[in-house]
Design a protein around this motif. Structure first.
Motif: not given
Ligand code: NDP
Length: 253
Positions: A70-71, A96-99, A124-125
Motif C-alpha cells: 500500500d505505502v 494522515n487522515n484516511a481511516g 499504514a500511518p
C-alpha cells in the motif's frame, strides 16, 4: 500570498469528508495538494476540480491502504505527481487522515475486522511517516487525525478507539524523534463531524449527535480542516507532540 505558498502537502483520504475539507483549506493557503483516495477516484477528482476552480493546485493519487504494498503504491503516485509539478519530491506537510470505523458490538467484532482496522488506521500511518521522512524537509509538518473516542468511551468502537490510541502514540514518539529536524508532529481529535454520510441527513440523529458538543451542533469537516491548516502553517511551529481537541467541546462532558 498564502501561508503555505511553495509548500507541498499530502492528505490521505481526501476524496471526501474531513480530508477533502483539509485539502481544500491547505490549497487555499497556497499549498500544492496530493489528494489521496482508495476506491472513489471520481470523488478525489472532484476535490481536485474544486481546488483548481478556486485557483489552487492539486492532483489525485489512488492507493488502497491496509493491503500489501500500500505505502509503496501511494508514494509512487505521490512522487510522480510532485516531480511533474515541482521538479522535486519534497513533501512539506503530511496529513494522515484516511481511516475506517468499526461500528460493531464488542461481542461481534471478528479478528479479520480487527486486523483491518489496525492495518488502515494505525499500521499504514506508521509506514507512511517512515517512508515520508526522506521527502520531508527540516521544519516540515506531520498531522495525524485521531478521534475524541481516545478520551470518551463508546463500546461500539473499542477496536477503532484502540487504533486511534496508537495514532496518538505515533504522534508522541515521532515528535521527539523529529524535534532535531524542527518537524512538528501532532494529533487532531475530531468529535462527531458531518462527513456527508447518510446519517447526517437524518434530523433526529443529527439532533442527538449535536447534543454532545457544548456548541449544540455537529462539526463541519471544515471545522477540523481549519485546525489542521493552523498546525500546518508557520503559526504552529512551537506545537509538537500534542493532541488538539477539535470536537467542539465534546470532551467537556
Ligand atoms: P470518510 O469516511 O468521510 O472518508 C474516508 C476517507 O478515507 C476517504 O477519502 C476514503 O477514500 C479514505 N479511505 C478509507 N479507507 C481507506 C483505505 N483502506 N485506503 C485508503 N483510503 C481509505 O472519513 P471522515 O471524514 O469521517 O474521517 C476522516 C478521519 O477523521 C478518519 O481518520 C476518522 O477516523 C477521523 N474521525 C472522523 C470523525 C467523524 O465524525 N467523521 C470523528 C473522529 C475522527 P475513498 O473515498 O476512496 O473510499
Amino acid at each position: 500570498m498564502g501561508k503555505l505558498s511553495g509548500k507541498a502537502a499530502l492528505v490521505t483520504g481526501s476524496s471526501r469528508g474531513i480530508g477533502r475539507a483539509t485539502a481544500i483549506r491547505l490549497a487555499r493557503e497556497g499549498a500544492l495538494v496530493a489528494v489521496h483516495c482508495s476506491k472513489h477516484r471520481e470523488a478525489a477528482d472532484e476535490t481536485v476540480a474544486t481546488i483548481e476552480k478556486e485557483g489552487g493546485r492539486a492532483f489525485a493519487v489512488q492507493a488502497e491502504l491496509g493491503v500489501a504494498g500500500d505505502v509503496h503504491a501511494l508514494f509512487l503516485g505521490l512522487e510522480q505527481g510532485l516531480k511533474e509539478r515541482t521538479g522535486s519530491t519534497t513533501l512539506d506537510i503530511l496529513v494522515n487522515n484516511a481511516g475506517v470505523m468499526g461500528g460493531v458490538a464488542p461481542e461481534d467484532l471478528t479478528p479479520a475486522a480487527f486486523d483491518r482496522l489496525i492495518a488502515v488506521n494505525a499500521k499504514a500511518p506508521y509506514f507512511i511517516v517512515q517512508r515520508a521522512l526522506s521527502l520531508i524537509p527540516d521544519g516540515g509538518r506531520i498531522i495525524n487525525i485521531s478521534s475524541g473516542l481516545t478520551r470518551v468511551a463508546n463500546p461500539q468502537e473499542i477496536a477503532y478507539a484502540m487504533t486511534k490510541g496508537a495514532v496518538d502514540q505515533l504522534t508522541l514518539h515521532f515528535a521527539k524523534h523529529l524535534g532535531p529536524r524542527r518537524i512538528t508532529v501532532n494529533s487532531v481529535g475530531p468529535g462527531i463531524t458531518d462527513n456527508g454520510s447518510a446519517i447526517f441527513d437524518n434530523p433526529e440523529a443529527v439532533e442527538q449527535m449535536s447534543s454532545y458538543s457544548v456548541f449544540g451542533r455537529v462539526g463541519e469537516a471544515s471545522d477540523v480542516g481549519d485546525v489542521v491548516a493552523f498546525l500546518a502553517g508557520p503559526d504552529g511551529r512551537w506545537i509538537t507532540g500534542s493532541y488538539l481537541d477539535a470536537s467542539g467541546g465534546t470532551l467537556l462532558g
